[in-house]
Design an enzyme around this catalytic site. Structure first.
Site, PDB file in Angstrom:
ATOM      1  N   ASP A  84     -19.590  22.160  11.359  1.00  0.00           N
ATOM      2  CA  ASP A  84     -18.651  21.867  12.118  1.00  0.00           C
ATOM      3  C   ASP A  84     -17.937  23.059  12.985  1.00  0.00           C
ATOM      4  O   ASP A  84     -17.684  24.025  12.345  1.00  0.00           O
ATOM      5  CB  ASP A  84     -17.284  21.283  11.242  1.00  0.00           C
ATOM      6  CG  ASP A  84     -16.914  20.150  11.524  1.00  0.00           C
ATOM      7  OD1 ASP A  84     -17.073  19.475  12.686  1.00  0.00           O
ATOM      8  OD2 ASP A  84     -15.823  19.548  10.794  1.00  0.00           O
ATOM      9  N   LYS A 114     -21.224  19.922  15.071  1.00  0.00           N
ATOM     10  CA  LYS A 114     -20.260  18.868  15.189  1.00  0.00           C
ATOM     11  C   LYS A 114     -19.106  19.010  15.941  1.00  0.00           C
ATOM     12  O   LYS A 114     -18.475  20.321  15.611  1.00  0.00           O
ATOM     13  CB  LYS A 114     -19.895  17.796  13.834  1.00  0.00           C
ATOM     14  CG  LYS A 114     -19.121  16.828  14.270  1.00  0.00           C
ATOM     15  CD  LYS A 114     -18.975  16.187  12.819  1.00  0.00           C
ATOM     16  CE  LYS A 114     -17.809  16.610  11.972  1.00  0.00           C
ATOM     17  NZ  LYS A 114     -16.686  16.763  12.381  1.00  0.00           N
ATOM     18  N   GLU A 183     -14.275   8.139  12.577  1.00  0.00           N
ATOM     19  CA  GLU A 183     -13.303   8.345  11.467  1.00  0.00           C
ATOM     20  C   GLU A 183     -12.161   7.360  11.584  1.00  0.00           C
ATOM     21  O   GLU A 183     -11.334   7.335  12.500  1.00  0.00           O
ATOM     22  CB  GLU A 183     -12.846   9.790  11.237  1.00  0.00           C
ATOM     23  CG  GLU A 183     -11.899   9.972  10.027  1.00  0.00           C
ATOM     24  CD  GLU A 183     -11.590  11.531   9.708  1.00  0.00           C
ATOM     25  OE1 GLU A 183     -12.723  12.137  10.247  1.00  0.00           O
ATOM     26  OE2 GLU A 183     -10.773  11.600   8.949  1.00  0.00           O
TER      27      GLU A 183
HETATM   28  O1  KIV Z   1     -14.602  18.209   8.141  1.00  0.00           O
HETATM   29  C1  KIV Z   1     -15.012  17.083   7.867  1.00  0.00           C
HETATM   30  O2  KIV Z   1     -15.245  17.016   6.455  1.00  0.00           O
HETATM   31  C2  KIV Z   1     -15.361  16.027   8.672  1.00  0.00           C
HETATM   32  C3  KIV Z   1     -15.693  14.617   7.827  1.00  0.00           C
HETATM   33  C4  KIV Z   1     -14.264  14.048   7.341  1.00  0.00           C
HETATM   34  C5  KIV Z   1     -16.571  13.848   8.980  1.00  0.00           C
HETATM   35  O3  KIV Z   1     -15.480  16.051   9.684  1.00  0.00           O
END
Ligand code: KIV
Length: 279
Positions: A84, A114, A183
């Protein structure tokens, strides 16, 4: 075991196979998820809350995300590792976004990144993908900008808001995303988006018609004692078991029941005798 690739994940949708994604923040969790057969290990910025104890995901840094992604990458042999991008690491400019996304692949061996956003992030996604870095999109409830969305609320409930989500999903697909996290959106809207795009949709609070599902690992095993959203299914509740184990340990230390002989090392009699003479 062969490592999954982006085409493997995309092909699952075409073949009608569901995709499983779960967050992992460290080496043991990566090993567990990988051994169980998870398709995607997501080093989510949710680690800010469930691992680092912050109140939101906003404050987690690039260095912290890289540190945890390295540990996860070391733990998997099959799962695709998605990192992320933290708030502020891709929003200021396209060159900054490319530079930070590149760091996840070069320094932490992630397979993809992501990021949150739809139409507003399309150009950034396109630039990162053109730089050779696969991107997973994330629309609906986007925790990094939850305040602007009015808090942690279900998104896309009006026709206009649902249309905006559809536009976001199409823009992300056209920009080159290999999949999109949906989400906290109504299940019928997630189903419409899933039909509208060729790339897989991965739902979290978005119903069963998505091409895959993602959950926060600490929520699904009941390890996190903070707020648990409605869409989380707790498959077990390990926190209580761990608290009980720690309590038992404390008790046994206090009563000298631990360590037992089976946890202790001994010494040969003659060496003990020798030692006595030395004293
Ligand atoms: O940071 C995270 O865990 C997420 C998920 C909720 C998809 O982005």
């Amino acid at each position: 075991m062969r490592k999954l690739t982006i085409p493997d994940i995309v092909a699952k949708k075409a073949n009608g196979e569901k995709i499983s994604e779960l967050t992992a923040y460290d080496y043991p969790w990566a090993r567990i998820a990988d051994e169980a057969g998870i398709d995607i290990a997501l080093v989510g910025d949710s680690l800010a809350m469930v691992v680092l104890g912050h109140e939101s995901t906003v404050c987690v840094t690039m260095e912290e995300m890289l540190h945890h992604t390295r540990a996860v990458s070391r733990g998997v042999s099959r799962a695709l590792v998605v990192a992320d991008m933290p708030f502020g690491s891709y929003n200021s400019s396209i060159p900054v976004a490319i530079e930070n996304a590149t760091r996840f692949l070069k320094e932490a061996k992630a397979d993809a990144v992501k990021l949150e956003g739809g139409v507003n992030m399309a150009e950034t996604v396109q630039a990162i993908v053109r730089a050779g870095i696969p991107v997973q999109g994330h629309i609906g409830l986007t925790p990094q900008t939850a305040t602007s969305l009015g808090g942690f609320k279900v998104q896309g409930k009006s026709a206009e808001a649902a249309q905006k989500l559809l536009d976001d999903a199409v823009a992300l697909e056209e920009s080159g995303c290999f999949s999109i996290v949906l989400e906290a959106i109504p299940a019928p809207i997630a189903a419409l988006i899933t039909e509208a795009v060729q790339i897989p949709t991965i739902g979290i609070g978005a119903g069963k018609d998505c091409d895959g599902q993602v959950l926060v690992s600490h929520d699904m095993v009941g390890l996190f004692d903070g707020f648990t959203p409605k869409f989380v299914k707790q498959y077990t509740r390990v926190r209580g078991q761990i608290v009980d184990a720690v309590r038992q340990y404390i008790k046994e230390v206090e009563t000298s029941d631990f360590p037992g002989v089976e946890h202790s090392f001994t010494m040969r009699e003659e060496e003990m005798e020798k030692l006595k003479k030395l004293q």
